[in-house]
Design a protein around this motif. Structure first.
Motif, PDB file in Angstrom:
ATOM      1  N   VAL A 178      -6.824   2.636   4.103  1.00  0.00           N
ATOM      2  CA  VAL A 178      -5.979   1.134   4.251  1.00  0.00           C
ATOM      3  C   VAL A 178      -4.722   1.318   4.848  1.00  0.00           C
ATOM      4  O   VAL A 178      -4.363   0.617   5.842  1.00  0.00           O
ATOM      5  N   PHE A 179      -3.944   2.217   4.447  1.00  0.00           N
ATOM      6  CA  PHE A 179      -2.802   2.301   4.901  1.00  0.00           C
ATOM      7  C   PHE A 179      -2.629   2.643   6.463  1.00  0.00           C
ATOM      8  O   PHE A 179      -1.827   2.288   7.508  1.00  0.00           O
ATOM      9  N   SER A 226      -2.991  -1.393  13.040  1.00  0.00           N
ATOM     10  CA  SER A 226      -2.900  -2.874  13.714  1.00  0.00           C
ATOM     11  C   SER A 226      -1.538  -3.329  13.663  1.00  0.00           C
ATOM     12  O   SER A 226      -1.302  -3.911  14.643  1.00  0.00           O
ATOM     13  N   LEU A 227      -0.390  -2.818  13.171  1.00  0.00           N
ATOM     14  CA  LEU A 227       0.839  -2.988  13.415  1.00  0.00           C
ATOM     15  C   LEU A 227       1.387  -2.379  14.869  1.00  0.00           C
ATOM     16  O   LEU A 227       2.043  -3.005  15.508  1.00  0.00           O
ATOM     17  N   ALA A 228       0.722  -1.361  15.174  1.00  0.00           N
ATOM     18  CA  ALA A 228       1.044  -0.950  16.528  1.00  0.00           C
ATOM     19  C   ALA A 228       0.274  -1.665  17.445  1.00  0.00           C
ATOM     20  O   ALA A 228       0.944  -1.742  18.517  1.00  0.00           O
ATOM     21  N   ILE A 259       0.923  -1.314  -0.062  1.00  0.00           N
ATOM     22  CA  ILE A 259      -0.006  -0.098  -0.107  1.00  0.00           C
ATOM     23  C   ILE A 259       0.950   1.213  -0.077  1.00  0.00           C
ATOM     24  O   ILE A 259       0.671   2.219  -0.730  1.00  0.00           O
ATOM     25  N   ALA A 260       1.976   1.241   0.727  1.00  0.00           N
ATOM     26  CA  ALA A 260       2.796   2.385   0.865  1.00  0.00           C
ATOM     27  C   ALA A 260       3.451   2.536  -0.599  1.00  0.00           C
ATOM     28  O   ALA A 260       3.382   3.780  -1.040  1.00  0.00           O
ATOM     29  N   THR A 276      -6.465   7.289  -4.215  1.00  0.00           N
ATOM     30  CA  THR A 276      -5.575   7.572  -3.222  1.00  0.00           C
ATOM     31  C   THR A 276      -6.146   7.672  -1.858  1.00  0.00           C
ATOM     32  O   THR A 276      -5.489   7.309  -0.783  1.00  0.00           O
ATOM     33  N   THR A 277      -7.465   7.986  -1.826  1.00  0.00           N
ATOM     34  CA  THR A 277      -8.006   8.224  -0.547  1.00  0.00           C
ATOM     35  C   THR A 277      -8.422   6.836   0.034  1.00  0.00           C
ATOM     36  O   THR A 277      -7.928   6.620   1.416  1.00  0.00           O
TER      37      THR A 277
END
Length: 124
Positions: free
Chosen positions: A65-66, A72-74, A15-16, A59-60
């Protein structure tokens, strides 16, 4: 649970990269001036509005999603930290009073290593 975290990390990286690509291919605000010289006909692939609406929506969506994958990674990182604390891995905790005491001890240790020629006279 490890495969879910791996999946989220891979999705996050994809996504990045996609976000960077989408932002780079979008037109700036001054790009519409070129349409007056015949450059607007190539934008009909995305509809009568051109590519700006489609690219803005994409982009939005990718940005949302980003942020979800970042959150979720946090959460995964917090869970790993809690598990590490329960497993007996020492955690560094330093209070302000301990920090001040440690600094003063370090300062006195540094002063004892010096010779007498560097000592300041005591004031009476």
């Amino acid at each position: 649970m490890d495969w879910v975290e791996t999946l989220v990390v891979v999705l996050h990286v994809v996504i990045a990269v996609a976000l960077v690509g989408l932002v780079l291919i979008q037109h700036g605000k001054g790009a519409n001036a070129g349409a007056a010289f015949g450059g607007g006909a190539s934008q009909t692939v995305f509809g009568s509005e051109g590519s700006s609406s489609f690219l803005t929506r994409a982009t939005t969506l990718l940005a949302i999603v980003f942020f979800v994958t970042s959150f979720s990674l946090a959460v995964f990182a917090k869970q790993r930290a809690e598990v590490a604390g329960e497993a007996g891995i020492p955690v560094v905790e330093e209070s302000r009073s301990d920090a001040g005491q440690a600094e003063s001890e370090a300062a006195t240790e540094g002063e004892t290593g010096r010779g007498d020629e560097n000592e300041l006279p005591e004031l009476e």
